[in-house]
Write an enzyme that holds these catalytic residues in place. Sequence first.
Site, PDB file in Angstrom:
ATOM      1  N   GLU A   1     116.842 -16.345   5.299  1.00 38.79           N
ATOM      2  CA  GLU A   1     117.469 -17.650   5.446  1.00 38.79           C
ATOM      3  C   GLU A   1     118.380 -18.011   4.275  1.00 38.79           C
ATOM      4  O   GLU A   1     119.502 -18.466   4.463  1.00 38.79           O
ATOM      5  CB  GLU A   1     116.389 -18.733   5.604  1.00 38.79           C
ATOM      6  CG  GLU A   1     115.660 -18.707   6.934  1.00 38.79           C
ATOM      7  CD  GLU A   1     116.525 -19.210   8.074  1.00 38.79           C
ATOM      8  OE1 GLU A   1     117.660 -19.665   7.817  1.00 38.79           O
ATOM      9  OE2 GLU A   1     116.081 -19.153   9.228  1.00 38.79           O
ATOM     10  N   SER A   2     117.892 -17.845   3.057  1.00 35.38           N
ATOM     11  CA  SER A   2     118.602 -18.410   1.903  1.00 35.38           C
ATOM     12  C   SER A   2     118.647 -17.495   0.689  1.00 35.38           C
ATOM     13  O   SER A   2     119.150 -17.900  -0.358  1.00 35.38           O
ATOM     14  CB  SER A   2     117.928 -19.719   1.486  1.00 35.38           C
ATOM     15  OG  SER A   2     116.578 -19.463   1.087  1.00 35.38           O
TER      16      SER A   2
END
Length: 390
Positions: free
Chosen positions: A142-143
Amino acid sequence: MIKMSTYALVTTSLVAIFSGSGCSNNLKKPTVNTPKFQKASLDTRTSGIKTQTHKASYSKKPQPTQAKPNKHGDTWERVFQGFKLPNHTNKAQVQRFVNQYGRNPRQLSALSERASTYLHMIVHEVDRRNLPTELALLPFVESAFKPDVFSHAGAAGLWQFIPETGKRYGLRQAKGYDARMDPFAATGAALDYLEKLNADFNGDWLLALAAYNCGEGRVQREINRNRSKGLPTDFWNLSLPKETREYVPRLLAFKELTRNAKRYGIALADTPNEAKLAQLRVDKPVNLRQVALQAGLDADHLISLNPYFRTGITTPHYSNRIVLPREHAQRLTQVIATLPPASPRAAGNAHQYNTLATTRTGKKASKSTQYTRVKTNLRSAQLHKQKVNA
């Protein structure tokens, strides 16, 4: 709603320290029955203020039975012991990313170093819920374990919540404050959402993960379409968006690479099986940079742990919790106790405290791309994503 789970609670007339991994998407003080307390190992004291350390549980539901991790191991061993998803390494889609990521072991070693800050907190909450520890690897996808990034679609934080989903799971967003970037609150909210999705898809974690990426409506429509044609309805046979078709294999590739790190030449960061972070309850505005400097600590590090305060000054009416390095909890508590409330005008420009990223790849925003400008694009990005998923 996430129940805050803490394994050390230190109360003073000014602050309370939540040491460890309590993840809450409820930013108000919890209203629960008085818990039973037991002594814990952490004993933080401030000059002139009596403190007492307790082990506390804020969950009304009985905690699930957990396998106790090797106390002499590290957090990565705890992750590996909790893997529950079937092995899909033989899938061509997974092998593609194993090969792609495996070509740069140094980059993966650096990613594991960044993850080490938050990994214990996340694994503790995953364990508490008796969930597969593969979920603790999802911020890799995700990040890249950066709590202060925005995606091109306006998703934010470790778990990349889009605005509407964040609000639905209790992550408040306002001028100068964004709970999607609170690592504790966002972790609780993300696991809430993933548990809900897993129930929606009858315990199929791959479908739940796909739905986390592209929306449960889209996944369900593809299942219905395949079912009507007599086709298999598992993740690997659904006609999902390209990003989603790659999303789940990316996670499974990270599982393979971390579990067999030595085979791929990856040096996982040393991550002892103990809390690195604590939460400090403060009921007054505090300039985080000033606090760190007066405590003789790295101001940028304290700021980076609290990107949800977009100006670097805490806002107790939104959240009265500060994330801080556990090893410095006592010193920071003492400094905060002596400081008067900070003036909002002392914040200056937001970019001096929390630099924004505009894409998931970590591309930095220019000085002109400040929070207010990014915020104006969030609603249109949300509408665009809804149309794509329709």
